[in-house]
Design a protein around this motif. Structure first.
Motif, PDB file in Angstrom:
ATOM      1  N   TYR A 247       0.943  -1.085  -0.036  1.00 23.33           N
ATOM      2  CA  TYR A 247       0.077  -0.021   0.051  1.00 23.33           C
ATOM      3  C   TYR A 247       0.954   1.263   0.026  1.00 23.33           C
ATOM      4  O   TYR A 247       1.980   1.246   0.568  1.00 23.33           O
ATOM      5  CB  TYR A 247      -0.893   0.003   1.349  1.00 23.33           C
ATOM      6  CG  TYR A 247      -2.155  -1.003   1.389  1.00 23.33           C
ATOM      7  CD1 TYR A 247      -3.407  -0.532   1.070  1.00 23.33           C
ATOM      8  CD2 TYR A 247      -1.882  -2.196   1.539  1.00 23.33           C
ATOM      9  CE1 TYR A 247      -4.434  -1.279   0.984  1.00 23.33           C
ATOM     10  CE2 TYR A 247      -2.909  -2.957   1.361  1.00 23.33           C
ATOM     11  CZ  TYR A 247      -4.236  -2.806   1.420  1.00 23.33           C
ATOM     12  OH  TYR A 247      -5.227  -3.446   1.188  1.00 23.33           O
ATOM     13  N   ASP A 248       0.471   2.406  -0.766  1.00 21.92           N
ATOM     14  CA  ASP A 248       1.019   3.783  -0.509  1.00 21.92           C
ATOM     15  C   ASP A 248       0.726   4.307   0.706  1.00 21.92           C
ATOM     16  O   ASP A 248      -0.297   3.830   1.279  1.00 21.92           O
ATOM     17  CB  ASP A 248       1.202   4.434  -1.777  1.00 21.92           C
ATOM     18  CG  ASP A 248      -0.381   5.080  -2.188  1.00 21.92           C
ATOM     19  OD1 ASP A 248      -1.245   4.787  -1.128  1.00 21.92           O
ATOM     20  OD2 ASP A 248      -0.330   5.393  -3.267  1.00 21.92           O
ATOM     21  N   ILE A 254      -0.791  -0.845  -4.077  1.00 18.82           N
ATOM     22  CA  ILE A 254       0.192  -0.665  -5.219  1.00 18.82           C
ATOM     23  C   ILE A 254       1.228  -1.956  -5.527  1.00 18.82           C
ATOM     24  O   ILE A 254       1.955  -1.892  -6.088  1.00 18.82           O
ATOM     25  CB  ILE A 254       1.136   0.523  -4.784  1.00 18.82           C
ATOM     26  CG1 ILE A 254       1.632   0.255  -3.725  1.00 18.82           C
ATOM     27  CG2 ILE A 254       0.279   1.820  -4.628  1.00 18.82           C
ATOM     28  CD1 ILE A 254       2.978   1.060  -3.239  1.00 18.82           C
ATOM     29  N   TYR A 255       0.709  -2.964  -4.887  1.00 18.07           N
ATOM     30  CA  TYR A 255       1.554  -4.065  -4.905  1.00 18.07           C
ATOM     31  C   TYR A 255       2.010  -4.344  -6.315  1.00 18.07           C
ATOM     32  O   TYR A 255       3.181  -5.004  -6.516  1.00 18.07           O
ATOM     33  CB  TYR A 255       1.071  -5.349  -4.065  1.00 18.07           C
ATOM     34  CG  TYR A 255      -0.032  -6.227  -4.897  1.00 18.07           C
ATOM     35  CD1 TYR A 255       0.630  -7.550  -5.546  1.00 18.07           C
ATOM     36  CD2 TYR A 255      -1.238  -5.962  -4.892  1.00 18.07           C
ATOM     37  CE1 TYR A 255      -0.212  -8.213  -6.178  1.00 18.07           C
ATOM     38  CE2 TYR A 255      -2.259  -6.841  -5.881  1.00 18.07           C
ATOM     39  CZ  TYR A 255      -1.478  -8.019  -6.378  1.00 18.07           C
ATOM     40  OH  TYR A 255      -2.146  -8.820  -7.402  1.00 18.07           O
ATOM     41  N   VAL A 261       8.303  -4.766  -4.785  1.00 19.59           N
ATOM     42  CA  VAL A 261       7.679  -6.166  -4.674  1.00 19.59           C
ATOM     43  C   VAL A 261       8.043  -6.975  -5.678  1.00 19.59           C
ATOM     44  O   VAL A 261       8.427  -8.224  -5.555  1.00 19.59           O
ATOM     45  CB  VAL A 261       6.129  -5.818  -4.413  1.00 19.59           C
ATOM     46  CG1 VAL A 261       5.342  -7.198  -4.592  1.00 19.59           C
ATOM     47  CG2 VAL A 261       5.636  -4.919  -3.547  1.00 19.59           C
ATOM     48  N   LYS A 262       7.990  -6.569  -6.965  1.00 22.06           N
ATOM     49  CA  LYS A 262       8.448  -7.393  -8.111  1.00 22.06           C
ATOM     50  C   LYS A 262       9.691  -7.768  -8.046  1.00 22.06           C
ATOM     51  O   LYS A 262      10.064  -9.093  -8.221  1.00 22.06           O
ATOM     52  CB  LYS A 262       8.107  -6.736  -9.553  1.00 22.06           C
ATOM     53  CG  LYS A 262       8.133  -7.621 -10.546  1.00 22.06           C
ATOM     54  CD  LYS A 262       7.110  -8.329 -10.720  1.00 22.06           C
ATOM     55  CE  LYS A 262       6.883  -9.216 -12.185  1.00 22.06           C
ATOM     56  NZ  LYS A 262       8.201  -9.853 -12.735  1.00 22.06           N
ATOM     57  N   ALA A 263      10.659  -7.119  -7.455  1.00 23.68           N
ATOM     58  CA  ALA A 263      11.962  -7.384  -7.373  1.00 23.68           C
ATOM     59  C   ALA A 263      12.248  -8.431  -6.330  1.00 23.68           C
ATOM     60  O   ALA A 263      12.892  -9.318  -6.485  1.00 23.68           O
ATOM     61  CB  ALA A 263      12.903  -6.006  -6.924  1.00 23.68           C
ATOM     62  N   ILE A 419      -3.393 -10.450   2.923  1.00 21.46           N
ATOM     63  CA  ILE A 419      -4.178 -11.441   1.779  1.00 21.46           C
ATOM     64  C   ILE A 419      -2.944 -11.321   0.863  1.00 21.46           C
ATOM     65  O   ILE A 419      -2.820 -12.261  -0.030  1.00 21.46           O
ATOM     66  CB  ILE A 419      -5.441 -10.543   1.534  1.00 21.46           C
ATOM     67  CG1 ILE A 419      -6.447 -11.092   2.327  1.00 21.46           C
ATOM     68  CG2 ILE A 419      -5.739 -11.198   0.160  1.00 21.46           C
ATOM     69  CD1 ILE A 419      -7.701 -10.657   1.985  1.00 21.46           C
ATOM     70  N   VAL A 420      -2.164 -10.071   0.596  1.00 21.48           N
ATOM     71  CA  VAL A 420      -1.436  -9.952  -0.619  1.00 21.48           C
ATOM     72  C   VAL A 420      -0.187 -10.942  -0.315  1.00 21.48           C
ATOM     73  O   VAL A 420       0.229 -11.608  -1.083  1.00 21.48           O
ATOM     74  CB  VAL A 420      -1.030  -8.430  -0.548  1.00 21.48           C
ATOM     75  CG1 VAL A 420      -0.226  -8.368  -1.810  1.00 21.48           C
ATOM     76  CG2 VAL A 420      -2.141  -7.585  -0.945  1.00 21.48           C
ATOM     77  N   GLN A 421       0.331 -10.876   0.818  1.00 20.68           N
ATOM     78  CA  GLN A 421       1.343 -11.474   1.232  1.00 20.68           C
ATOM     79  C   GLN A 421       1.366 -12.884   0.969  1.00 20.68           C
ATOM     80  O   GLN A 421       2.085 -13.881   0.549  1.00 20.68           O
ATOM     81  CB  GLN A 421       1.978 -11.153   2.657  1.00 20.68           C
ATOM     82  CG  GLN A 421       3.158 -12.068   3.102  1.00 20.68           C
ATOM     83  CD  GLN A 421       4.469 -11.158   3.354  1.00 20.68           C
ATOM     84  OE1 GLN A 421       4.371 -10.016   3.423  1.00 20.68           O
ATOM     85  NE2 GLN A 421       5.326 -11.947   3.557  1.00 20.68           N
TER      86      GLN A 421
END
Lengths: 455, 337
Positions: A247-248, A254-255, A261-263, A419-421
């Motif tokens: 999140y910003d 913003i994930y 995150v992509k890295a 949830i994202v993680q």
């Protein structure tokens, strides 16, 4: 036919006559009724206890109920007994749910219906943002409670439980300053340094270097061993050291676009493809067995993880571990204690958790349970500075973790971080260890996460 | 209670079935009125008491059955989160229309179907075989019957824990056995069919004994002379099974099939506990996520109450369709027999 189904004959043979049988039934009914009545009366007794404030303790004890999850260790550290001694009219009772995944949904249900709440409810750091955003009205504002000093806590820890209009709903118990625990014996066999200073230098400042060290490890590693425990552990460690992850600051998800995150995903996927991490999920039986069988060399390691390692290891592993600084500082774990407004003993509960989360008590908790204090005041207390751990020999873990705590960035956490993680781990990087391409795994993960985030 | 049918006289008509007293006197009149009043009371009693007696069930049903059903229907038409259930935003049928292109839903539906088939069919066949064996005169037959019910009495949580260990990829006993006879390690968690088979194994283990006892009870109700005459006609045990036992068991088989189908469409606990991640996603690629699990994931993990309600109602409608199909089949079968 019906008569034969009833426990008729047994009663008669033991009780003698039908009259005796009747008496037994009556007695059973009476005791049941009495039990129900007792339940009611103790309930109302509690209420009167709270209305009189329980101040002078006119015989009526106030029972403070605690809703906790996992092993928070207050009881094990003897803190309840200590408080009960200081306050003879108070009794503390805890109600522990093993896993936060089961505890938190129930807590949300209780909050939304305003029923079934304990006097104190623990909240995990992964849920605190959501509770702050959606349930703050149901909790006492602890920043206004007497005896609570904001300055006791690490600033970011305090902020995590505070709403935009400065209502603080939870007092921090512990934090999880992350280090890297490594097996000295496996490092030695693989030709890596074993001294914790030098090990730290191997990967200082950059998670890429950590993976490079893994590649070196793999070349000469003992058969069947892996550099790190699990892809979930690695991506979590990398993400924990980022200021912004899912999140910003203004609360947008913003994930998917956040390069960090992509890295982290790609680096973990690379490690998985190279076979540096085993296909495991942390805290599951198979992972436990992997620890017991000494199959991995490193694990991202907040203080509480030492307890987990100790719990899952065979006795011969004692002293073979050591603790080194991580590539970048990060926080993993930590909880808060909150007081729901609808509790029966709001005042007593607030006083109690104020005491329970004071630096002295946090230091005691660390000494027994390994939960690292969220109060910097505790870092200079002997029970922290002198702390040693059986698994890591004579490593001064209190000092190492205190040092690590200082390098933790102030991280933006969002309401649905978990949830994202979980999606990135359980539906993402784990698939790479199964032979899926990182691009496909990313696709599966983001599809799952988006579906789960969508209202 | 006052309804004593044996003493309750039918209401007498005015001047009917004459009591042997002269009509018109005061006492007789009062007596008459009294009787009429009592009889009215009896009538009311007879008429309304049964409703009073059955009402507790229906009151409870309204509170815990009907209300949730209606509330769920209402919630399914809204965008609403579990964290704020009173904060509803009208969404119309969007939660339903979305299901049509929700690949996770259809994946879960497919898994429910396949897990249902690979658990129910072997389970009922094995139950039938076991019941047939137990129907013979056996030593310690009570022991066997109790033993068969033991899995059913075990909690799913405990059983699943053991099965997770048995089906472990690296240290599991099943892979160890397979390995020793030359098979590669099977990843029971993460590969689609192995994981579904593993989940089905738990279901089979748990319910076979239960169904076997139902079959056994039905078998024992078959008159013995049928077997005797079959034996006289020279039928061996296997032929007896196919020509006497099976036809006699038809209604029971239908019953177990219906109950198992309903059970299979609601499978939840086994896949939930089998999941290594202890999440509700049914494996990394949702390979064994059932509808029940998906519903739970949307409602309780992701807290989307509206979506979960829509899924619940869709499942309910699917179940009704299954029920109707079952009914039609069973009528056909009955008609044909």
């Amino acid at each position: 036919m019906r008569a034969r189904l009833l426990p008729h004959s047994r009663l008669r043979s033991s009780g003698g006559t039908p009259i005796a049988r009747k008496a037994v039934v009556l007695a059973a009914a009476a005791s049941l009724g009495a039990g129900l009545l007792a339940g009611c009366s103790s309930d109302s007794g509690d209420k009167t206890g709270s209305s009189t404030g329980g101040g002078d303790g006119g015989g009526a004890k106030v029972t403070i109920t605690m809703g906790l999850f996992g092993t928070m260790g207050f009881k094990e550290a003897g803190l309840y007994t200590e408080y009960e001694k200081l306050h003879p009219d108070i009794k503390i009772q805890e109600n522990v749910v093993e896993r936060n995944e089961n505890y938190y949904p129930a807590l949300v249900n209780h909050l939304t219906t305003n029923s079934g709440l304990m006097d104190v409810q623990a909240i995990e750091v992964g849920n605190i943002a959501e509770v702050v955003a959606t349930q703050a009205a149901k909790f006492e504002d602890l920043s206004k409670a007497s005896g609570v000093d904001k300055g006791n806590w690490l600033d970011w820890k305090w902020q995590q439980a505070t709403t935009k209009d400065d209502q603080t709903i939870g007092l921090g118990t512990d934090i999880g300053p992350m280090a890297i625990c490594y097996r000295k014996d496996l490092f030695e066999q693989a030709g890596l340094p074993t001294d914790r200073e030098e090990v730290g230098k191997l990967w200082a400042g950059d998670w890429n270097k950590f993976v490079t060290a893994g590649e070196t490890f793999k070349k000469k590693a003992p058969k069947g061993t892996y550099f790190m425990d699990s892809p979930g552990g690695l991506i979590n460690a990398i993400l924990s050291s980022e200021k912004e992850k899912f999140y910003d600051a203004s609360g947008n998800v913003i994930y998917k676009t956040n390069p960090a995150v992509k890295a982290a995903f790609d680096l973990t996927a690379k490690a998985a493809q190279e076979g540096l991490v085993q296909s495991q999920t942390q805290f599951q039986p198979a992972w436990d067995q992997t620890i017991a069988n000494n199959k991995f060399a490193t694990v991202a390691c907040p203080p509480w993880m030492l307890g987990t390692i100790k719990g899952k290891s065979q006795p011969d592993a004692a002293g073979k571990w050591d603790v080194a600084v991580p590539p970048k500082g990060g926080n993993w774990g930590g909880s808060f204690l909150a007081v729901p407004k609808s509790g029966k003993h709001v005042k007593e509960a607030t006083e109690f958790i104020t005491w329970l989360t004071a630096p002295e008590q946090q230091a005691k908790l660390f000494a027994v349970q390994g939960s690292f204090p969220s109060a910097p005041g505790a870092y200079t207390m002997p029970s922290v500075t002198d702390a040693k751990n059986e698994m890591t020999g004579d490593a001064p873990i209190g000092q190492i973790f205190a040092e690590a705590a200082k390098s933790i960035p102030v991280q933006t956490i969002g309401p649905k971080d978990q949830i994202v993680q979980q999606g990135l781990t359980d539906n993402g990087v784990i698939l790479v260890t199964k032979g899926k391409s990182p691009a496909d795994a990313w696709k599966t993960a983001t599809k799952t996460i988006d579906n789960n985030l969508e209202k | 209670m006052a309804t004593r049918h044996d003493t309750a006289a039918p209401p007498e008509k005015e001047g009917g079935a004459a009591p042997g007293r002269p009509a018109g006197t005061d006492t007789a009149d009062a007596e008459h009125r009294r009787r009429a009043r009592l009889s009215r009371r009896w009538q009311r009693d007879m008429r309304w008491s049964p409703y009073a007696f059955v009402s507790p069930f229906f009151l409870l049903f309204v509170a815990f059955g009907l209300f949730p059903l209606i509330y769920t229907a209402w919630a399914s038409l809204h965008t609403v989160e579990l964290t704020a259930p009173t904060d509803m935003e009208w969404a119309g049928l969007r939660n339903y229309t979305r299901i049509f292109d929700d690949e996770f839903f259809w994946n879960a539906a497919r898994n429910t179907l396949t897990i249902g088939i690979i658990s129910t069919v072997p389970q009922l066949l094995m139950a039938m075989g076991l019941a047939h064996i137990l129907n013979y005169r056996l030593r310690a037959s009570t022991f066997y019957r109790v033993a068969m019910l033991a899995p059913y009495a075990t909690s799913i949580a405990a059983a699943s824990l053991v099965f997770v260990l048995l089906f472990g990829r690296d240290y599991g006993m099943i892979n160890w056995v397979l390995h020793s006879v030359g098979f590669d390690n099977i990843d029971w968690q993460n590969d689609k069919w192995p994981s579904q088979i593993a989940v089905s194994t738990i279901i089979i283990w748990r319910w076979t004994g239960y169904n076997a006892l139902i079959y056994l009870a039905a078998m024992q109700a078959i008159p013995n002379d049928l077997y005797e005459s079959a034996a006289l006609d020279g039928a061996n045990r296997i032929r007896q099974f196919f020509h006497v036992t099976l036809p006699q068991l038809r209604p029971t088989i239908l019953f177990t099939a219906v109950v198992s189908t309903i059970g299979a469409s609601q499978v939840f606990g086994e896949p939930l506990l089998f999941d290594a991640n202890k999440g509700a996603s049914g494996g990394a690629e949702h390979q064994f996520q059932t509808l029940g699990l998906y519903l739970y994931e949307q409602g309780w993990v992701n807290q989307h109450l509206g979506r979960a309600s829509a899924i619940a109602w869709t499942m309910f409608l699917i179940l009704i369709v299954i029920g109707v199909v079952n009914y039609v089949i069973s009528r056909r079968l009955r008609a044909s027999s």
